[in-house]
Design an enzyme around this catalytic site. Structure first.
Site, mmCIF file in Angstrom:
data_model
loop_
_atom_site.group_PDB
_atom_site.id
_atom_site.type_symbol
_atom_site.label_atom_id
_atom_site.label_comp_id
_atom_site.label_asym_id
_atom_site.label_seq_id
_atom_site.Cartn_x
_atom_site.Cartn_y
_atom_site.Cartn_z
ATOM 1 N N GLY A 115 0.823 -1.205 0.000
ATOM 2 C CA GLY A 115 0.000 0.000 0.000
ATOM 3 C C GLY A 115 0.858 1.255 0.000
ATOM 4 C CE LYS A 116 5.369 5.568 2.950
ATOM 5 N NZ LYS A 116 5.486 6.685 2.041
ATOM 6 C CE1 TYR A 143 -5.330 5.643 1.595
ATOM 7 C CE2 TYR A 143 -7.451 5.711 2.676
ATOM 8 C CZ TYR A 143 -6.641 5.260 1.654
ATOM 9 O OH TYR A 143 -7.160 4.434 0.689
ATOM 10 C CE LYS A 161 3.536 3.680 9.427
ATOM 11 N NZ LYS A 161 3.641 2.235 9.550
#
Length: 170
Positions: A105-106, A139, A141
């Protein structure tokens, strides 16, 4: 991992990925009827083909070797609450459930940020369901801040999304 822009030749891969990730993410918290209605409205071959041909939409698929494991969709449009800025929406970002926790995801967020900055956008924004606590925390983060909310319809269910934004210029 490889992330590449999706084209019409990726239609079958994209349809499978969009349907699977959407079901994995929301099926437990929504009715089967509402889920089916949403899938038929947004993730059919015809709808995805139209979206792939839309110059305002951009899809990127993440591959682990030959397996599609996630995707993102950026959409060039204004946010009703950010009218004075050059904005782009992160309309969708999903990773297969069995891939969550691997940092994918990142990688997708970083790709979306890079594409947006290179496109000259000032703000990347998104809507996230108020009950998707994992996504909201993710989000935050990544630096996104809540700035509003709007209504989202999933079939017959009226839901609330938080609007979140990330400023791309200092």
């Amino acid at each position: 991992m490889e992330i590449r822009k999706a084209g019409i030749e990726d239609l079958d891969i994209l349809q499978k990925l969009t349907q699977q990730t959407f079901l994995e993410t929301y099926a437990d918290q929504n009715t089967e009827e509402d889920m089916q209605e949403y899938l038929e409205a947004h993730f059919t071959h015809e709808r995805l083909r139209e979206s792939l041909h839309d110059p305002k939409s951009m899809y990127y698929i993440m591959f682990d070797k030959d397996e599609a494991v996630g995707y993102l969709k950026l959409r060039k449009k204004r946010s009703e609450k950010l009218e004075k800025k050059q904005v782009i929406e992160l309309e969708r970002i999903y990773v297969l459930k069995n891939q969550i926790g691997k940092g994918l995801g990142k990688l997708l967020i970083d790709e979306a940020i890079g594409i947006s900055k290179r496109g000259g956008y000032e703000v990347l924004w998104l809507g996230v369901w108020e009950k998707n606590f994992r996504a909201i925390a993710f989000y935050e983060k990544c630096g996104f801040k809540q700035y509003g909310e709007h209504i989202f319809r999933l079939g017959s269910d009226v839901q609330r999304d938080y609007l979140m934004k990330l400023d791309l210029i200092d």
